[in-house]
Design an enzyme around this catalytic site. Structure first.
Site, PDB file in Angstrom:
ATOM      1  N   LYS A  83       8.352   1.658  11.582  1.00 55.14           N
ATOM      2  CA  LYS A  83       7.125   0.845  11.489  1.00 55.14           C
ATOM      3  C   LYS A  83       7.375  -0.657  11.663  1.00 55.14           C
ATOM      4  O   LYS A  83       6.495  -1.364  12.141  1.00 55.14           O
ATOM      5  CB  LYS A  83       6.417   1.103  10.157  1.00 55.14           C
ATOM      6  CG  LYS A  83       5.702   2.441  10.097  1.00 55.14           C
ATOM      7  CD  LYS A  83       4.933   2.568   8.793  1.00 55.14           C
ATOM      8  CE  LYS A  83       4.049   3.790   8.788  1.00 55.14           C
ATOM      9  NZ  LYS A  83       3.119   3.786   7.650  1.00 55.14           N
ATOM     10  N   ASN A 104       1.565   1.036  12.660  1.00 55.47           N
ATOM     11  CA  ASN A 104       1.521   2.507  12.569  1.00 55.47           C
ATOM     12  C   ASN A 104       0.809   3.136  13.753  1.00 55.47           C
ATOM     13  O   ASN A 104       0.743   4.362  13.846  1.00 55.47           O
ATOM     14  CB  ASN A 104       0.899   2.971  11.234  1.00 55.47           C
ATOM     15  CG  ASN A 104      -0.612   2.970  11.270  1.00 55.47           C
ATOM     16  OD1 ASN A 104      -1.222   2.199  12.007  1.00 55.47           O
ATOM     17  ND2 ASN A 104      -1.224   3.825  10.476  1.00 55.47           N
ATOM     18  N   ASP A 119      -3.583   1.666   8.337  1.00 55.67           N
ATOM     19  CA  ASP A 119      -3.468   2.096   6.937  1.00 55.67           C
ATOM     20  C   ASP A 119      -4.458   1.355   6.036  1.00 55.67           C
ATOM     21  O   ASP A 119      -5.033   1.951   5.110  1.00 55.67           O
ATOM     22  CB  ASP A 119      -2.044   1.878   6.420  1.00 55.67           C
ATOM     23  CG  ASP A 119      -1.077   2.924   6.946  1.00 55.67           C
ATOM     24  OD1 ASP A 119      -1.522   4.036   7.278  1.00 55.67           O
ATOM     25  OD2 ASP A 119       0.131   2.626   7.035  1.00 55.67           O
ATOM     26  N   GLY A 259      -5.199  11.667  -2.214  1.00 58.60           N
ATOM     27  CA  GLY A 259      -4.597  10.946  -1.096  1.00 58.60           C
ATOM     28  C   GLY A 259      -4.958  11.450   0.289  1.00 58.60           C
ATOM     29  O   GLY A 259      -4.573  10.844   1.292  1.00 58.60           O
TER      30      GLY A 259
END
Ligand code: ATR
Length: 290
Positions: A83, A104, A119, A259
């Protein structure tokens, strides 16, 4: 191939001469949930793309730009450990990628590579859609100070209603560094295990890897001290889905968000950047659960 109503197609559509390539690079990559989510979404919409996993070694990453341009790969997701390294490979960085310090998602347009980071979008969308939070409460606590915490701190601070974010981490130095770099004067650092900042908080997000399989019995809050019914508690760990922390939060009367949401929404954003089509978020979620 269109998915039948109620069913989720996990296989890619027929691959033709015209099919465009998407994928994910990582080392390892075999555990990635992204191919299942994206191929289900592509199949569902009948789009002429295929999404493939690519195991890319760190010493090869400098050649990634040439590989994408040569093969005409339309887009890639980027996972551990690439990343940061990918930031030097792309031609441009989005504001989010620059601030978070990680890429990402890469979008390839006629030889030009843009590095983005979805993200932060993913957690913001999950807080809104899964947590019912149109705006965030004034006081927020984050647990952890690694890569995920960076993206989440960035996302949380974009909400101007947030007055104070407390970043609690096992290693205090890392929390202090993160706060100094991204805190914008609205964040403070502390050590994991201090329940005091939770008392006035309306939102708690576990950004650490504590609670992840194969150690699902542990919580980043130990016995859960400080949890209360005025909190929304989010755990970005999604294996298992119902973590020890979320169980403790439920028992304390807090609202919980697992999540899966962040994972699905960060993928949905990348999908939209590549294809220009609205991502079928529920199809992606069902594919993951299946
Ligand atoms: P990611 O990119 O997923 O965020 P990371 O950068 O390795 O991964 O960060 C992992 C986070 O989980 C860190 O905040 C780490 O704490 P340290 O900075 O002290 O290492 C936290 N973490 C991992 N294992 C932990 C454990 N057993 N107890 C407490 N915190 C832990």
């Amino acid at each position: 191939m269109r998915a039948l109503a109620g069913a989720v197609a996990l296989a890619p559509s027929v691959i033709r001469g015209s099919t465009q390539i998407l994928g994910v690079i990582g080392a390892p990559v075999a555990h990635s949930a992204s191919p299942v989510m994206h191929n289900a979404a592509l199949s569902h919409l009948g789009l002429d793309y295929v999404y493939v996993p690519c195991h890319v070694l760190p010493e090869r990453i400098s050649q990634l730009g040439d590989a994408m341009r040569t093969l005409g790969i339309r887009g890639l997701n980027v996972t551990v450990p690439h990343k940061q390294a990918v930031m030097d490979v792309v031609d441009d960085l989005s504001e989010a990628a620059r601030q978070i310090g990680a890429v990402n998602t890469i979008i390839h347009d006629a030889g030009h590579l843009l590095g983005d980071n979805t993200d932060a979008y993913g957690i913001a969308a999950s807080l809104r859609e899964d947590g019912g939070l149109e705006s965030l409460p004034p006081k927020v606590v984050l647990l952890g100070a690694g890569g995920a915490a960076r993206a989440i701190l960035h996302a949380v601070l974009l909400d101007k209603g947030v007055e104070q974010v407390t970043v609690l981490n096992r290693t205090l130095d890392r929390a202090q560094d993160l706060v100094a770099e991204l805190g914008a004067g609205r964040a403070t650092a502390g050590e994991l295990g201090d329940p005091e900042p939770l008392q006035a908080a309306g939102l708690l997000i576990n950004c650490s890897s504590v609670g992840l399989a194969p150690k699902p019995e542990v919580s980043p809050l130990g016995d859960g001290a400080g949890l209360h019914d005025g909190l929304v508690v989010v755990d970005i760990v999604y294996k298992p889905l119902r973590t020890r922390l979320l169980q403790q939060a439920e028992a304390a009367g807090a609202r919980t968000v697992d999540g899966l949401g962040m994972l699905v929404h960060q993928a949905a954003r990348a999908f939209e950047l590549w294809t220009g089509q609205r991502a079928p978020v529920n199809v992606m979620r069902q594919a993951l659960l299946a």
